[in-house]
Design a protein around this motif. Structure first.
Motif, PDB file in Angstrom:
ATOM      1  N   ILE A   8      28.344  48.078 -34.831  1.00 26.02           N
ATOM      2  CA  ILE A   8      27.302  47.122 -34.483  1.00 26.02           C
ATOM      3  C   ILE A   8      26.715  46.551 -35.763  1.00 26.02           C
ATOM      4  CG2 ILE A   8      25.041  46.841 -33.404  1.00 26.02           C
ATOM      5  CD1 ILE A   8      25.784  49.188 -31.564  1.00 26.02           C
ATOM      6  N   GLU A   9      26.602  45.236 -35.850  1.00 25.01           N
ATOM      7  CA  GLU A   9      25.967  44.658 -37.035  1.00 25.01           C
ATOM      8  C   GLU A   9      24.484  45.016 -37.038  1.00 25.01           C
ATOM      9  OE1 GLU A   9      25.637  40.625 -39.741  1.00 25.01           O
ATOM     10  OE2 GLU A   9      26.698  40.539 -37.805  1.00 25.01           O
ATOM     11  N   ILE A  10      24.014  45.497 -38.170  1.00 22.04           N
ATOM     12  CA  ILE A  10      22.632  45.961 -38.292  1.00 22.04           C
ATOM     13  C   ILE A  10      21.750  44.779 -38.666  1.00 22.04           C
ATOM     14  CG2 ILE A  10      21.099  47.584 -39.471  1.00 22.04           C
ATOM     15  CD1 ILE A  10      23.613  49.268 -40.073  1.00 22.04           C
ATOM     16  N   PRO A  11      20.738  44.465 -37.866  1.00 25.73           N
ATOM     17  CA  PRO A  11      19.896  43.298 -38.146  1.00 25.73           C
ATOM     18  C   PRO A  11      18.996  43.517 -39.350  1.00 25.73           C
ATOM     19  CG  PRO A  11      19.003  44.545 -36.306  1.00 25.73           C
ATOM     20  CD  PRO A  11      20.330  45.176 -36.640  1.00 25.73           C
ATOM     21  N   SER A  12      18.540  42.412 -39.931  1.00 22.77           N
ATOM     22  CA  SER A  12      17.731  42.484 -41.153  1.00 22.77           C
ATOM     23  C   SER A  12      16.376  43.133 -40.940  1.00 22.77           C
ATOM     24  CB  SER A  12      17.546  41.078 -41.738  1.00 22.77           C
ATOM     25  OG  SER A  12      16.905  40.228 -40.804  1.00 22.77           O
ATOM     26  N   ASN A  13      15.923  43.235 -39.688  1.00 26.38           N
ATOM     27  CA  ASN A  13      14.622  43.873 -39.436  1.00 26.38           C
ATOM     28  C   ASN A  13      14.747  45.382 -39.225  1.00 26.38           C
ATOM     29  OD1 ASN A  13      15.815  43.866 -36.917  1.00 26.38           O
ATOM     30  ND2 ASN A  13      14.072  42.959 -35.841  1.00 26.38           N
ATOM     31  N   HIS A  14      15.946  45.923 -39.361  1.00 25.08           N
ATOM     32  CA  HIS A  14      16.126  47.368 -39.231  1.00 25.08           C
ATOM     33  C   HIS A  14      15.435  48.058 -40.400  1.00 25.08           C
ATOM     34  CE1 HIS A  14      18.224  51.294 -39.255  1.00 25.08           C
ATOM     35  NE2 HIS A  14      18.345  51.094 -37.951  1.00 25.08           N
ATOM     36  N   VAL A  15      14.957  49.275 -40.153  1.00 29.28           N
ATOM     37  CA  VAL A  15      14.234  50.033 -41.176  1.00 29.28           C
ATOM     38  C   VAL A  15      15.066  50.226 -42.436  1.00 29.28           C
ATOM     39  CG1 VAL A  15      14.972  52.271 -40.240  1.00 29.28           C
ATOM     40  CG2 VAL A  15      12.843  52.111 -41.562  1.00 29.28           C
ATOM     41  N   LEU A  16      16.370  50.211 -42.323  1.00 31.99           N
ATOM     42  CA  LEU A  16      17.242  50.364 -43.487  1.00 31.99           C
ATOM     43  C   LEU A  16      16.963  49.315 -44.550  1.00 31.99           C
ATOM     44  CD1 LEU A  16      19.803  52.075 -44.380  1.00 31.99           C
ATOM     45  CD2 LEU A  16      21.160  50.158 -43.530  1.00 31.99           C
ATOM     46  N   PHE A  17      16.531  48.140 -44.104  1.00 34.57           N
ATOM     47  CA  PHE A  17      16.269  47.040 -45.032  1.00 34.57           C
ATOM     48  C   PHE A  17      14.782  46.856 -45.332  1.00 34.57           C
ATOM     49  CE2 PHE A  17      20.138  45.680 -42.613  1.00 34.57           C
ATOM     50  CZ  PHE A  17      21.033  45.878 -43.644  1.00 34.57           C
ATOM     51  N   GLN A  18      13.952  47.759 -44.858  1.00 36.27           N
ATOM     52  CA  GLN A  18      12.511  47.564 -44.965  1.00 36.27           C
ATOM     53  C   GLN A  18      11.806  48.541 -45.901  1.00 36.27           C
ATOM     54  OE1 GLN A  18      11.193  44.818 -43.575  1.00 36.27           O
ATOM     55  NE2 GLN A  18      13.310  44.403 -42.941  1.00 36.27           N
ATOM     56  N   PHE A  67      27.402  47.090 -40.968  1.00 33.86           N
ATOM     57  CA  PHE A  67      27.749  47.531 -39.626  1.00 33.86           C
ATOM     58  C   PHE A  67      27.454  49.021 -39.497  1.00 33.86           C
ATOM     59  CE2 PHE A  67      30.644  43.986 -40.576  1.00 33.86           C
ATOM     60  CZ  PHE A  67      30.443  43.168 -39.469  1.00 33.86           C
ATOM     61  N   GLY A  68      27.160  49.454 -38.285  1.00 31.13           N
ATOM     62  CA  GLY A  68      26.854  50.854 -38.118  1.00 31.13           C
ATOM     63  C   GLY A  68      27.340  51.429 -36.805  1.00 31.13           C
ATOM     64  N   ILE A  69      27.477  52.741 -36.791  1.00 33.05           N
ATOM     65  CA  ILE A  69      27.651  53.521 -35.576  1.00 33.05           C
ATOM     66  C   ILE A  69      26.354  54.299 -35.373  1.00 33.05           C
ATOM     67  CG2 ILE A  69      28.876  55.425 -34.465  1.00 33.05           C
ATOM     68  CD1 ILE A  69      30.639  53.013 -34.624  1.00 33.05           C
ATOM     69  N   PHE A  70      25.772  54.157 -34.196  1.00 36.02           N
ATOM     70  CA  PHE A  70      24.515  54.824 -33.881  1.00 36.02           C
ATOM     71  C   PHE A  70      24.752  55.909 -32.845  1.00 36.02           C
ATOM     72  CE2 PHE A  70      23.319  50.768 -35.597  1.00 36.02           C
ATOM     73  CZ  PHE A  70      22.108  50.970 -36.241  1.00 36.02           C
ATOM     74  N   ILE A  71      24.181  57.073 -33.088  1.00 32.25           N
ATOM     75  CA  ILE A  71      24.228  58.182 -32.148  1.00 32.25           C
ATOM     76  C   ILE A  71      22.809  58.502 -31.725  1.00 32.25           C
ATOM     77  CG2 ILE A  71      24.887  60.582 -31.766  1.00 32.25           C
ATOM     78  CD1 ILE A  71      27.266  58.690 -32.131  1.00 32.25           C
ATOM     79  N   LYS A  72      22.519  58.324 -30.440  1.00 30.92           N
ATOM     80  CA  LYS A  72      21.175  58.537 -29.905  1.00 30.92           C
ATOM     81  C   LYS A  72      20.124  57.771 -30.708  1.00 30.92           C
ATOM     82  CE  LYS A  72      22.238  63.052 -27.902  1.00 30.92           C
ATOM     83  NZ  LYS A  72      21.917  64.501 -27.854  1.00 30.92           N
ATOM     84  N   GLY A  73      20.470  56.549 -31.058  1.00 32.32           N
ATOM     85  CA  GLY A  73      19.544  55.666 -31.751  1.00 32.32           C
ATOM     86  C   GLY A  73      19.492  55.838 -33.248  1.00 32.32           C
ATOM     87  N   LYS A  74      20.195  56.821 -33.789  1.00 32.18           N
ATOM     88  CA  LYS A  74      20.166  57.052 -35.230  1.00 32.18           C
ATOM     89  C   LYS A  74      21.466  56.612 -35.866  1.00 32.18           C
ATOM     90  CE  LYS A  74      19.377  60.453 -38.851  1.00 32.18           C
ATOM     91  NZ  LYS A  74      19.040  61.844 -39.210  1.00 32.18           N
ATOM     92  N   LEU A  80      26.814  56.313 -39.374  1.00 31.41           N
ATOM     93  CA  LEU A  80      27.898  55.743 -40.169  1.00 31.41           C
ATOM     94  C   LEU A  80      27.526  54.318 -40.526  1.00 31.41           C
ATOM     95  CD1 LEU A  80      31.721  56.053 -39.581  1.00 31.41           C
ATOM     96  CD2 LEU A  80      30.707  53.820 -40.068  1.00 31.41           C
ATOM     97  N   LEU A  81      27.520  54.024 -41.806  1.00 32.81           N
ATOM     98  CA  LEU A  81      27.193  52.690 -42.303  1.00 32.81           C
ATOM     99  C   LEU A  81      28.417  52.121 -43.006  1.00 32.81           C
ATOM    100  CD1 LEU A  81      25.197  50.387 -43.142  1.00 32.81           C
ATOM    101  CD2 LEU A  81      24.658  51.794 -45.164  1.00 32.81           C
ATOM    102  N   TYR A  82      28.811  50.925 -42.606  1.00 31.52           N
ATOM    103  CA  TYR A  82      29.934  50.235 -43.232  1.00 31.52           C
ATOM    104  C   TYR A  82      29.432  48.936 -43.832  1.00 31.52           C
ATOM    105  CZ  TYR A  82      34.286  47.553 -43.673  1.00 31.52           C
ATOM    106  OH  TYR A  82      35.312  46.780 -44.144  1.00 31.52           O
ATOM    107  N   THR A  83      29.487  48.827 -45.159  1.00 29.64           N
ATOM    108  CA  THR A  83      29.022  47.617 -45.842  1.00 29.64           C
ATOM    109  C   THR A  83      30.235  46.786 -46.253  1.00 29.64           C
ATOM    110  OG1 THR A  83      28.769  49.018 -47.834  1.00 29.64           O
ATOM    111  CG2 THR A  83      26.796  48.471 -46.603  1.00 29.64           C
ATOM    112  N   TYR A  84      30.210  45.511 -45.847  1.00 32.66           N
ATOM    113  CA  TYR A  84      31.359  44.611 -45.964  1.00 32.66           C
ATOM    114  C   TYR A  84      30.947  43.319 -46.658  1.00 32.66           C
ATOM    115  CZ  TYR A  84      34.924  41.305 -44.295  1.00 32.66           C
ATOM    116  OH  TYR A  84      35.895  40.332 -44.203  1.00 32.66           O
TER     117      TYR A  84
END
Length: 213
Positions: free
Chosen positions: A128-138, A161-168, A171-175
């Protein structure tokens, strides 16, 4: 369950004791060893700016190793082919389901191979593409536009891109970004300070996410 408890206890002690992170040594012919100065530089930056206590030298770990469970963060990079066998797929899946984190950074040329291998690990989940408002970018550093562009590659926009398990995110894939090149010593790619700083700050956000979410 026992593995999950083990990882929880291991990661909880990281605030008091130096913790190790690792580089994934995979099969298939890709240069898993690319960017040798990147993780040491990221560790140094994180210890100086976000108060982590990471050991200065990263370990190397193979996908089949039980030692995966010793590391809260595993980094993977390279330019070419990647192949996980069945035992490695199971071990990686168990590691991620138990609370581990895998960051895959396409160093250019890995994309067509790694997507197939990610699908082996999580056949029922899509990247899933991780949106810019995700905490990862904040936090702790703000990236209002999401993943920064470090190297041009094909001139496409950088995507996380990421794989989320129970909302967490596990796996992060940077492309089309190449964070690892930005973490390298300055003379390796002759990137200006501003570019390297962006890469290191984004890396610090990833490390921060692991220990705070």
């Amino acid at each position: 369950m026992k593995k999950t408890i083990f990882l929880i206890l291991l990661f909880a002690t990281s605030s008091c004791f130096a913790q190790e992170i690792a580089l994934l040594k995979y099969n298939g012919g890709g240069d898993w060893y690319a960017n040798p100065t990147s993780l040491p530089n990221l560790i140094k930056f994180c210890n100086a700016t976000i108060n982590t206590k990471l050991k200065s030298k990263p370990r190397t770990v193979e996908p089949s190793s039980p030692d995966l469970l010793s590391y809260p963060f595993i980094h993977m990079t390279g330019h070419g082919n990647v192949v996980f066998n069945d035992a490695e797929v199971i071990n990686l899946r168990n590691y991620l389901l138990a609370g581990g984190f895998l960051h895959i950074d396409d160093n250019y040329g890995m994309d067509e191979y790694i997507r197939k291998e990610i699908k082996k690990i999580f056949p029922n989940d899509n990247l899933i593409e991780i949106p810019s408002n995700h905490v990862l970018f904040q936090k702790p550093f703000i990236f209002n536009n999401g993943l920064p562009k470090i190297h041009e590659h094909d001139g496409k926009r950088p995507q996380a891109f990421g794989i989320f398990i129970k909302g967490k995110l596990v796996l992060l894939y940077t492309y089309e970004c190449d964070l690892g090149d930005g973490w390298e010593d300055s003379e390796v790619h002759n990137d200006p300070y501003e570019v390297r700083e962006k890469a290191l700050k984004m890396g610090a956000n990833i490390i921060n996410y692991i220990f705070t979410n």
